[in-house]
Design a protein around this motif. Structure first.
Motif, PDB file in Angstrom:
ATOM      1  N   ASP A  72     -37.787 -28.216 -43.931  1.00  0.00           N
ATOM      2  CA  ASP A  72     -37.377 -28.262 -45.647  1.00  0.00           C
ATOM      3  C   ASP A  72     -38.285 -28.760 -46.551  1.00  0.00           C
ATOM      4  OD1 ASP A  72     -35.889 -27.970 -48.092  1.00  0.00           O
ATOM      5  OD2 ASP A  72     -34.207 -28.889 -47.387  1.00  0.00           O
ATOM      6  N   PRO A  73     -39.363 -28.207 -47.102  1.00  0.00           N
ATOM      7  CA  PRO A  73     -40.662 -28.536 -47.549  1.00  0.00           C
ATOM      8  C   PRO A  73     -39.998 -28.695 -49.544  1.00  0.00           C
ATOM      9  CG  PRO A  73     -40.729 -26.828 -47.208  1.00  0.00           C
ATOM     10  CD  PRO A  73     -39.908 -26.889 -46.573  1.00  0.00           C
ATOM     11  N   ASP A  74     -38.891 -27.711 -49.662  1.00  0.00           N
ATOM     12  CA  ASP A  74     -38.974 -28.133 -51.543  1.00  0.00           C
ATOM     13  C   ASP A  74     -37.781 -30.169 -51.705  1.00  0.00           C
ATOM     14  OD1 ASP A  74     -39.136 -26.322 -51.629  1.00  0.00           O
ATOM     15  OD2 ASP A  74     -37.360 -25.125 -51.680  1.00  0.00           O
ATOM     16  N   ASP A  75     -37.071 -30.006 -50.320  1.00  0.00           N
ATOM     17  CA  ASP A  75     -36.903 -31.955 -50.290  1.00  0.00           C
ATOM     18  C   ASP A  75     -37.517 -32.605 -50.179  1.00  0.00           C
ATOM     19  OD1 ASP A  75     -33.780 -33.469 -49.985  1.00  0.00           O
ATOM     20  OD2 ASP A  75     -35.533 -33.847 -48.008  1.00  0.00           O
ATOM     21  N   TRP A  76     -38.601 -32.540 -49.152  1.00  0.00           N
ATOM     22  CA  TRP A  76     -39.498 -33.340 -49.297  1.00  0.00           C
ATOM     23  C   TRP A  76     -40.455 -33.356 -51.071  1.00  0.00           C
ATOM     24  CZ3 TRP A  76     -42.077 -30.966 -45.083  1.00  0.00           C
ATOM     25  CH2 TRP A  76     -41.110 -29.924 -43.769  1.00  0.00           C
ATOM     26  N   SER A  77     -40.819 -32.674 -51.244  1.00  0.00           N
ATOM     27  CA  SER A  77     -41.097 -32.124 -53.339  1.00  0.00           C
ATOM     28  C   SER A  77     -40.541 -32.720 -53.436  1.00  0.00           C
ATOM     29  CB  SER A  77     -41.890 -30.738 -53.059  1.00  0.00           C
ATOM     30  OG  SER A  77     -42.397 -29.997 -52.448  1.00  0.00           O
ATOM     31  N   LEU A  78     -39.451 -32.766 -54.065  1.00  0.00           N
ATOM     32  CA  LEU A  78     -38.325 -33.737 -54.679  1.00  0.00           C
ATOM     33  C   LEU A  78     -38.354 -34.756 -54.731  1.00  0.00           C
ATOM     34  CD1 LEU A  78     -35.990 -33.044 -57.126  1.00  0.00           C
ATOM     35  CD2 LEU A  78     -34.317 -33.082 -55.127  1.00  0.00           C
ATOM     36  N   LEU A  80     -38.553 -40.948 -40.464  1.00  0.00           N
ATOM     37  CA  LEU A  80     -39.046 -41.576 -39.684  1.00  0.00           C
ATOM     38  C   LEU A  80     -39.023 -40.075 -37.867  1.00  0.00           C
ATOM     39  CD1 LEU A  80     -41.147 -43.403 -37.690  1.00  0.00           C
ATOM     40  CD2 LEU A  80     -39.553 -44.678 -37.093  1.00  0.00           C
ATOM     41  N   ARG A  81     -37.609 -39.826 -37.872  1.00  0.00           N
ATOM     42  CA  ARG A  81     -37.754 -38.877 -36.622  1.00  0.00           C
ATOM     43  C   ARG A  81     -37.974 -37.929 -37.186  1.00  0.00           C
ATOM     44  NH1 ARG A  81     -38.401 -38.416 -32.169  1.00  0.00           N
ATOM     45  NH2 ARG A  81     -37.456 -36.974 -30.580  1.00  0.00           N
ATOM     46  N   ARG A 130     -47.496 -28.851 -50.347  1.00  0.00           N
ATOM     47  CA  ARG A 130     -45.974 -28.852 -49.509  1.00  0.00           C
ATOM     48  C   ARG A 130     -45.811 -29.620 -48.188  1.00  0.00           C
ATOM     49  NH1 ARG A 130     -42.469 -24.749 -51.639  1.00  0.00           N
ATOM     50  NH2 ARG A 130     -41.494 -24.730 -48.961  1.00  0.00           N
ATOM     51  N   SER A 131     -46.329 -30.651 -47.493  1.00  0.00           N
ATOM     52  CA  SER A 131     -46.431 -30.916 -46.136  1.00  0.00           C
ATOM     53  C   SER A 131     -45.416 -32.323 -46.139  1.00  0.00           C
ATOM     54  CB  SER A 131     -48.126 -30.633 -45.563  1.00  0.00           C
ATOM     55  OG  SER A 131     -48.600 -32.412 -46.610  1.00  0.00           O
ATOM     56  N   LEU A 132     -45.033 -32.815 -44.712  1.00  0.00           N
ATOM     57  CA  LEU A 132     -44.593 -33.790 -44.735  1.00  0.00           C
ATOM     58  C   LEU A 132     -45.587 -35.126 -44.840  1.00  0.00           C
ATOM     59  CD1 LEU A 132     -41.849 -35.124 -43.726  1.00  0.00           C
ATOM     60  CD2 LEU A 132     -43.026 -34.130 -40.816  1.00  0.00           C
ATOM     61  N   GLU A 133     -46.424 -34.344 -44.259  1.00  0.00           N
ATOM     62  CA  GLU A 133     -47.852 -35.438 -44.387  1.00  0.00           C
ATOM     63  C   GLU A 133     -48.065 -36.076 -45.899  1.00  0.00           C
ATOM     64  OE1 GLU A 133     -50.908 -37.743 -42.437  1.00  0.00           O
ATOM     65  OE2 GLU A 133     -49.412 -37.129 -41.533  1.00  0.00           O
ATOM     66  N   SER A 147     -44.348 -34.360 -37.178  1.00  0.00           N
ATOM     67  CA  SER A 147     -45.621 -33.947 -37.153  1.00  0.00           C
ATOM     68  C   SER A 147     -46.752 -34.597 -35.980  1.00  0.00           C
ATOM     69  CB  SER A 147     -45.854 -35.019 -38.402  1.00  0.00           C
ATOM     70  OG  SER A 147     -45.776 -34.410 -39.624  1.00  0.00           O
ATOM     71  N   ILE A 148     -45.971 -35.768 -35.279  1.00  0.00           N
ATOM     72  CA  ILE A 148     -46.290 -36.717 -34.182  1.00  0.00           C
ATOM     73  C   ILE A 148     -46.292 -34.864 -32.833  1.00  0.00           C
ATOM     74  CG2 ILE A 148     -46.221 -38.179 -32.429  1.00  0.00           C
ATOM     75  CD1 ILE A 148     -46.429 -38.918 -35.691  1.00  0.00           C
ATOM     76  N   GLU A 149     -44.511 -34.922 -32.387  1.00  0.00           N
ATOM     77  CA  GLU A 149     -44.528 -33.888 -31.183  1.00  0.00           C
ATOM     78  C   GLU A 149     -44.663 -32.842 -31.812  1.00  0.00           C
ATOM     79  OE1 GLU A 149     -40.654 -35.244 -30.154  1.00  0.00           O
ATOM     80  OE2 GLU A 149     -41.233 -37.269 -30.293  1.00  0.00           O
ATOM     81  N   GLY A 150     -44.999 -32.449 -32.696  1.00  0.00           N
ATOM     82  CA  GLY A 150     -45.944 -30.656 -32.971  1.00  0.00           C
ATOM     83  C   GLY A 150     -43.717 -30.007 -32.767  1.00  0.00           C
ATOM     84  N   ALA A 151     -42.877 -30.685 -32.832  1.00  0.00           N
ATOM     85  CA  ALA A 151     -42.000 -29.422 -32.301  1.00  0.00           C
ATOM     86  C   ALA A 151     -40.911 -28.277 -33.733  1.00  0.00           C
ATOM     87  CB  ALA A 151     -40.727 -30.336 -31.299  1.00  0.00           C
ATOM     88  N   GLU A 152     -40.763 -29.486 -34.750  1.00  0.00           N
ATOM     89  CA  GLU A 152     -41.313 -28.949 -36.319  1.00  0.00           C
ATOM     90  C   GLU A 152     -41.932 -28.577 -36.975  1.00  0.00           C
ATOM     91  OE1 GLU A 152     -38.268 -31.061 -37.186  1.00  0.00           O
ATOM     92  OE2 GLU A 152     -36.429 -30.057 -35.516  1.00  0.00           O
TER      93      GLU A 152
END
Length: 653
Positions: free
Chosen positions: A248-254, A292-293, A318-321, A299-304
């Motif tokens: 949800d990059p919109d949530d991260w950006s907010l 964290l999860r 828009r990245s989680l990083e 980012s760590i496991e690449g599952a999402e």
């Protein structure tokens, strides 16, 4: 009613279309015609009418808006460096301003952005003196809940303008603008996350300017912010209290914009927000822990999907990083603040424990660094912007702010994470090594603080045992090809703690590193081995080194042939340490080393750092090998290299 095109408008549309023609001659003629037309009265307003005409194709309108922005830059204001005659007349300026404002609610986002950029450019020149109705129009637009497109256009325009506003403009704008923006941020049922994020970005830009002013105008800036502070803190808490959502990059950006605003408040107005800040602490912690999860899965496991390297239509990442970095940087600001550091103190152990997880290598980093050893070396050496770097900076601030308690928290968290990696490995997780590598990376990055601060007795012994366990657990066993970055980190961490760990462990790693340089192992392992050797060789005992020096020189010589860019610097640095440590033992291999180093120097002579590295190795060789034959050999090799890499005109008869 349809827009009626006169003859001049039709000519302009035809000309714009011709600039997109596949025939180069047609394109060139059209571009030349537009250039000539730009010198005629009415050209700017004609472009504006094209951009505003919603019955025309979107691509054509966007081209008209882009050309209009260029036209404004060249012909609007005589004091502009890029100004070209003729200047736009007052009447035409009025027409352009009116048409552009009426077009801010365009439903096409790209058109809206292009028009907003043109409006912001004009506002920088004309507002407020020559365009007094500009701000009232925008404020009316952003408060009209029935026209969401208009809200978007006005916010986009204000966002562009706010980054360029000065210390005279912002104070007059804040009292009127901030309540309007608060209405948007506090209405998630009406406005989507993207619009609320844009509103917060304007708050951030204005607050940044007020923060810059606060040193000289503390009382005035405080008076501006105080009436609205409780409202903003309430909204920030509401946004942060919800768990972070995956993909949800919109949530991260907010949340990023919330954290940026809070960062400004904590840095520049700590005394003003200290009472309201406690309402933020709980929601902030929820955001930190819940993110964290999501970070591990994405980012760590690449599952999402972590949306790495992707941007929105306005160019914002828009990245989680980027969200993780902003979160860690805000926590660093809190820890380093004399006013707020006590808020974190009681939970510092948990803060450190969770921070270690953000230091894990991401799936993107593993992929990138596996393909390109130069990128791995560069990112490690230059602390490339990442959550790993931000996390280490946070840990450094914790040690600086809390001293012994901070170190205790780091050692305790490292021990917990180390035990967890054992459990993950036993359970068959393929990611078990990442947290172990992250712990070593963190401790090595903090080695100066950990060693410098006086630690004695059981505490020092505990630190020594933990570090030795971490770096020796897997070295020498299987898995060097499966977990190359874990081996690389163990190698590069040894030298950081050479004054703490035992001589036996150091010498064990020295032998292992010498062997690794000459083995068929992944490049990251050789990078780690070279880092260890460049630091350990100068202090190593001769009796340990002498039997292995010929093997080491041969291996480094082969690496020198394969290395490039950043890895070449590292190999030359390691070779320099080997020559210094090996003394006369390097003489037998001189006929092989010198030609390669000379070739390296010549092929990188334009790189001052690379050529200096090569010359320093040769200088050390000269110190230990003084025979006439060596000098003649060196001269012959130098002559051959110069003939190969430089033109004959360089020679003097």
């Amino acid at each position: 009613m349809a827009n009626v095109l006169d003859q001049d408008q039709q000519w302009l549309i035809n000309c714009l279309n011709a600039t997109l023609d596949t025939n180069q001659q047609v394109r060139s003629f059209a571009e030349a015609s537009l250039s000539q037309a730009s010198l005629q009265p009415g050209f700017g307003s004609a472009l504006c009418k094209v951009a505003a005409n919603r019955e025309l194709p979107t691509g054509l309108r966007q081209l008209g808006a882009v050309l209009l922005k260029q036209f404004i830059k060249k012909h609007w204001h005589e004091d502009e460096d890029s100004f070209e005659h003729p200047i736009v007349t007052t009447d035409e300026k009025e027409v352009i301003r009116r048409l552009l404002l009426l077009s801010l609610d365009d439903p096409h986002k790209k058109i809206c952005t292009a028009i907003s950029m043109a409006v912001a450019s004009i506002a920088n020149y004309d507002w407020p003196e020559d365009w007094p109705d500009f701000l009232p129009f925008l404020l009316k637009l952003i408060t009209d809940c029935t026209n969401i497109n208009g809200v978007h256009g006005a916010l986009r325009c204000l966002a562009l303008l706010s980054t360029d506003m000065d210390d005279k403009t912002v104070p007059t704008l804040v009292p009127t603008l901030f309540p309007c923006l608060n209405s948007i941020v506090s209405s998630p049922q009406i406005f989507n996350k993207s619009l609320r994020t844009k509103a917060l970005s304007i708050i951030y830009s204005c607050t940044s300017m007020l923060g810059a002013m606060s040193g000289a105008y503390q009382r005035e800036t405080t008076a501006l912010l105080s009436p609205m502070l409780s409202l903003w803190m309430e909204q920030f808490a509401l946004i942060l209290e919800h768990p972070v959502q995956s993909e949800d990059p919109d949530d991260w950006s907010l949340r990023i914009e919330v954290l940026k605003c809070l960062n400004q408040f904590v840095q520049y107005f700590p005394g003003v927000i200290v009472k309201e800040f406690m309402a933020i602490v709980g929601p902030l912690w929820h955001t930190f822990v819940s993110s964290l999860r999501v970070y591990e899965q994405s980012s760590i496991e690449g599952a999402e999907d972590s949306f790495e390297g992707r941007y929105d239509s306005d160019g914002a990442e828009r990245s989680l990083e980027s969200f993780a970095i902003q979160l860690l940087e805000f926590l660093l600001t809190i820890v380093g603040s004399a006013t707020f550091t006590k808020v974190v103190f009681n939970n510092v152990q948990e803060l450190v424990y969770y921070t270690f997880s953000f230091l894990q290598m991401t799936e993107q980093q593993v992929h990138s660094w596996s393909l390109d050893a130069n990128q791995y070396v560069a990112d490690e050496d230059y602390n490339t912007y990442s959550s790993r770097v931000s996390g280490v900076l946070l840990l450094e601030e914790i040690v600086s702010s809390y001293g012994g308690e901070g170190i205790d928290a780091i050692i305790d968290a490292a021990s917990r994470r180390f035990r967890e990696s054992h459990q993950q490995k036993a359970e068959g997780s393929k990611f078990w090594w990442r947290i172990r590598e992250a712990v070593m990376y963190a401790l090595a990055s903090l080695s100066e603080q950990l060693v410098e601060i006086e630690v004695s007795g059981p505490k020092r012994a505990g630190m020594k045992n933990l570090i030795e366990q971490l770096i020796t657990e897997d070295i020498g066993g299987t898995g060097i090809h499966e977990y190359p970055f874990l081996y690389a980190r163990a190698f590069s961490s040894v030298s950081k703690f050479s004054t703490l760990i035992s001589t036996g462990v150091i010498e064990h790693f020295l032998r292992a590193a010498i062997n690794a340089v000459g083995m068929d192992v992944p490049p990251p392992v050789k990078v780690g081995a070279c880092r260890a050797l460049s630091h350990l060789l100068p202090e190593a005992r001769k009796e340990i080194l002498q039997p292995q020096m010929m093997h080491l020189f041969s291996a480094l010589t082969e690496l020198l042939k394969q290395a490039s860019e950043e890895t070449l610097h590292l190999v030359l640095e390691t070779l320099q340490a080997a020559v210094k440590a090996g003394h006369e033992a390097s003489a037998p291999i001189e006929p092989v080393i010198s030609p390669i180093i000379l070739t390296t120097w010549a092929s990188h002579v334009s790189d001052p750092f690379m050529s200096v590295d090569a010359i320093e190795v040769l200088e050390m060789r000269r110190t230990w090998v003084r025979t006439r034959s060596y000098l003649l050999s060196l001269a012959n090799h130098l002559q051959m290299v110069l003939r190969r890499y430089f033109k004959p005109t360089c020679w003097v008869a």
